[in-house]
Scaffold this motif. Structure first.
Motif, mmCIF file in Angstrom:
data_model
loop_
_atom_site.group_PDB
_atom_site.id
_atom_site.type_symbol
_atom_site.label_atom_id
_atom_site.label_comp_id
_atom_site.label_asym_id
_atom_site.label_seq_id
_atom_site.Cartn_x
_atom_site.Cartn_y
_atom_site.Cartn_z
ATOM 1 N N GLN A 34 0.838 -1.197 0.000
ATOM 2 C CA GLN A 34 0.000 0.000 0.000
ATOM 3 C C GLN A 34 0.874 1.248 0.000
ATOM 4 O O GLN A 34 1.976 1.246 0.554
ATOM 5 N N GLU A 35 0.356 2.309 -0.614
ATOM 6 C CA GLU A 35 1.059 3.585 -0.546
ATOM 7 C C GLU A 35 1.131 4.006 0.917
ATOM 8 O O GLU A 35 0.127 3.956 1.640
ATOM 9 N N HIS A 36 2.287 4.377 1.366
ATOM 10 C CA HIS A 36 2.563 4.783 2.747
ATOM 11 C C HIS A 36 2.453 3.627 3.743
ATOM 12 O O HIS A 36 2.566 3.852 4.945
ATOM 13 N N GLY A 37 2.239 2.421 3.257
ATOM 14 C CA GLY A 37 2.185 1.260 4.150
ATOM 15 C C GLY A 37 3.494 1.013 4.878
ATOM 16 O O GLY A 37 3.486 0.791 6.096
ATOM 17 N N PRO A 38 4.643 1.073 4.170
ATOM 18 C CA PRO A 38 5.914 0.911 4.887
ATOM 19 C C PRO A 38 6.114 1.977 5.971
ATOM 20 O O PRO A 38 6.692 1.693 7.018
ATOM 21 N N ASP A 39 5.604 3.181 5.736
ATOM 22 C CA ASP A 39 5.679 4.227 6.768
ATOM 23 C C ASP A 39 4.917 3.798 8.021
ATOM 24 O O ASP A 39 5.357 4.058 9.147
ATOM 25 N N LYS A 40 3.780 3.151 7.835
ATOM 26 C CA LYS A 40 2.978 2.700 8.972
ATOM 27 C C LYS A 40 3.704 1.612 9.753
ATOM 28 O O LYS A 40 3.668 1.595 10.990
ATOM 29 N N ILE A 41 4.381 0.716 9.033
ATOM 30 C CA ILE A 41 5.153 -0.318 9.714
ATOM 31 C C ILE A 41 6.299 0.321 10.494
ATOM 32 O O ILE A 41 6.541 -0.019 11.656
ATOM 33 N N ARG A 42 7.003 1.278 9.872
ATOM 34 C CA ARG A 42 8.078 1.996 10.562
ATOM 35 C C ARG A 42 7.551 2.641 11.839
ATOM 36 O O ARG A 42 8.150 2.509 12.908
ATOM 37 N N ASP A 43 6.401 3.284 11.740
ATOM 38 C CA ASP A 43 5.828 3.953 12.914
ATOM 39 C C ASP A 43 5.453 2.963 14.012
ATOM 40 O O ASP A 43 5.595 3.272 15.198
ATOM 41 N N MET A 44 4.996 1.771 13.633
ATOM 42 C CA MET A 44 4.685 0.742 14.635
ATOM 43 C C MET A 44 5.940 0.342 15.400
ATOM 44 O O MET A 44 5.920 0.217 16.633
ATOM 45 N N ILE A 45 7.031 0.144 14.659
ATOM 46 C CA ILE A 45 8.284 -0.253 15.304
ATOM 47 C C ILE A 45 8.792 0.872 16.205
ATOM 48 O O ILE A 45 9.219 0.627 17.341
ATOM 49 N N VAL A 46 8.713 2.107 15.734
ATOM 50 C CA VAL A 46 9.128 3.256 16.552
ATOM 51 C C VAL A 46 8.273 3.331 17.817
ATOM 52 O O VAL A 46 8.799 3.571 18.919
ATOM 53 N N ASP A 47 6.974 3.124 17.703
ATOM 54 C CA ASP A 47 6.102 3.119 18.882
ATOM 55 C C ASP A 47 6.521 2.029 19.868
ATOM 56 O O ASP A 47 6.517 2.244 21.086
ATOM 57 N N ASP A 48 6.887 0.855 19.337
ATOM 58 C CA ASP A 48 7.342 -0.234 20.210
ATOM 59 C C ASP A 48 8.632 0.149 20.931
ATOM 60 O O ASP A 48 8.804 -0.162 22.118
ATOM 61 N N VAL A 49 9.544 0.829 20.226
ATOM 62 C CA VAL A 49 10.790 1.292 20.844
ATOM 63 C C VAL A 49 10.467 2.239 21.991
ATOM 64 O O VAL A 49 10.989 2.102 23.106
ATOM 65 N N ARG A 50 9.593 3.197 21.734
ATOM 66 C CA ARG A 50 9.241 4.181 22.770
ATOM 67 C C ARG A 50 8.568 3.522 23.973
ATOM 68 O O ARG A 50 8.835 3.895 25.121
ATOM 69 N N ALA A 51 7.709 2.548 23.714
ATOM 70 C CA ALA A 51 7.049 1.843 24.814
ATOM 71 C C ALA A 51 8.069 1.075 25.653
ATOM 72 O O ALA A 51 7.994 1.084 26.891
ATOM 73 N N ALA A 52 9.020 0.429 24.990
ATOM 74 C CA ALA A 52 10.062 -0.301 25.723
ATOM 75 C C ALA A 52 10.940 0.668 26.519
ATOM 76 O O ALA A 52 11.344 0.358 27.650
ATOM 77 N N GLN A 53 11.221 1.847 25.953
ATOM 78 C CA GLN A 53 11.982 2.866 26.681
ATOM 79 C C GLN A 53 11.228 3.298 27.932
ATOM 80 O O GLN A 53 11.811 3.421 29.012
ATOM 81 N N ALA A 54 9.937 3.517 27.794
ATOM 82 C CA ALA A 54 9.119 3.965 28.929
ATOM 83 C C ALA A 54 9.085 2.924 30.038
ATOM 84 O O ALA A 54 8.974 3.278 31.215
ATOM 85 N N ARG A 55 9.179 1.648 29.665
ATOM 86 C CA ARG A 55 9.185 0.565 30.659
ATOM 87 C C ARG A 55 10.584 0.289 31.200
ATOM 88 O O ARG A 55 10.749 -0.550 32.086
ATOM 89 N N GLY A 56 11.590 0.977 30.653
ATOM 90 C CA GLY A 56 12.963 0.780 31.107
ATOM 91 C C GLY A 56 13.577 -0.533 30.647
ATOM 92 O O GLY A 56 14.500 -1.044 31.275
ATOM 93 N N GLU A 57 13.106 -1.048 29.527
ATOM 94 C CA GLU A 57 13.581 -2.334 29.005
ATOM 95 C C GLU A 57 14.703 -2.096 27.992
ATOM 96 O O GLU A 57 14.495 -2.146 26.781
ATOM 97 N N LYS A 99 17.342 -3.828 26.976
ATOM 98 C CA LYS A 99 17.639 -4.893 26.002
ATOM 99 C C LYS A 99 16.604 -4.906 24.885
ATOM 100 O O LYS A 99 16.941 -5.064 23.716
ATOM 101 N N ARG A 100 15.346 -4.728 25.246
ATOM 102 C CA ARG A 100 14.270 -4.704 24.249
ATOM 103 C C ARG A 100 14.424 -3.494 23.323
ATOM 104 O O ARG A 100 14.213 -3.596 22.123
ATOM 105 N N VAL A 101 14.802 -2.362 23.889
ATOM 106 C CA VAL A 101 15.021 -1.153 23.088
ATOM 107 C C VAL A 101 16.114 -1.412 22.057
ATOM 108 O O VAL A 101 15.934 -1.112 20.864
ATOM 109 N N ARG A 102 17.236 -1.983 22.496
ATOM 110 C CA ARG A 102 18.337 -2.265 21.565
ATOM 111 C C ARG A 102 17.895 -3.224 20.464
ATOM 112 O O ARG A 102 18.213 -3.023 19.290
#
Length: 92
Positions: A42-65, A67-70
């Motif tokens: 889909q057009e802009h679909g890869p952007d949505k996947i990128r944003d999902m991964i970035v959101d996961d990084v931020r959530a792991a940062q907020a939890r202080g994880e 290893k998960r962040v790396r």
């Protein structure tokens, strides 16, 4: 019978990328494979996947994880290397 590995191979992402989508969307990994395959075509679909991964990084940062962040940053790096069209415009 189609296995999870078959679905991952078919969707065009790595197992770790599929897991990041599954975590973000609260889906089983097989369903995340289907979503990934759909979004990659889909057009802009890869952007949505990128944003999902970035959101996961931020959530792991907020939890202080740290290893998960790396691990997720590695996943993000691999995804962007494989799908440069998902890079933000200022990084192209």
């Amino acid at each position: 019978m189609i296995t999870l590995e078959d679905c991952i191979d078919f969707c065009g992402l790595t197992k770790e990328e599929v897991r990041a989508i599954a975590e973000h969307e609260h889906l089983p990994e097989v369903a995340a494979c289907a979503l990934a395959e759909y979004l990659l075509n889909q057009e802009h679909g890869p952007d949505k996947i990128r944003d999902m991964i970035v959101d996961d990084v931020r959530a792991a940062q907020a939890r202080g994880e740290s290893k998960r962040v790396r691990m997720l940053l590695h996943v993000l790096h691999h995804f962007l290397k494989a799908h440069p069209d998902a890079l933000p415009l200022r990084h192209r």
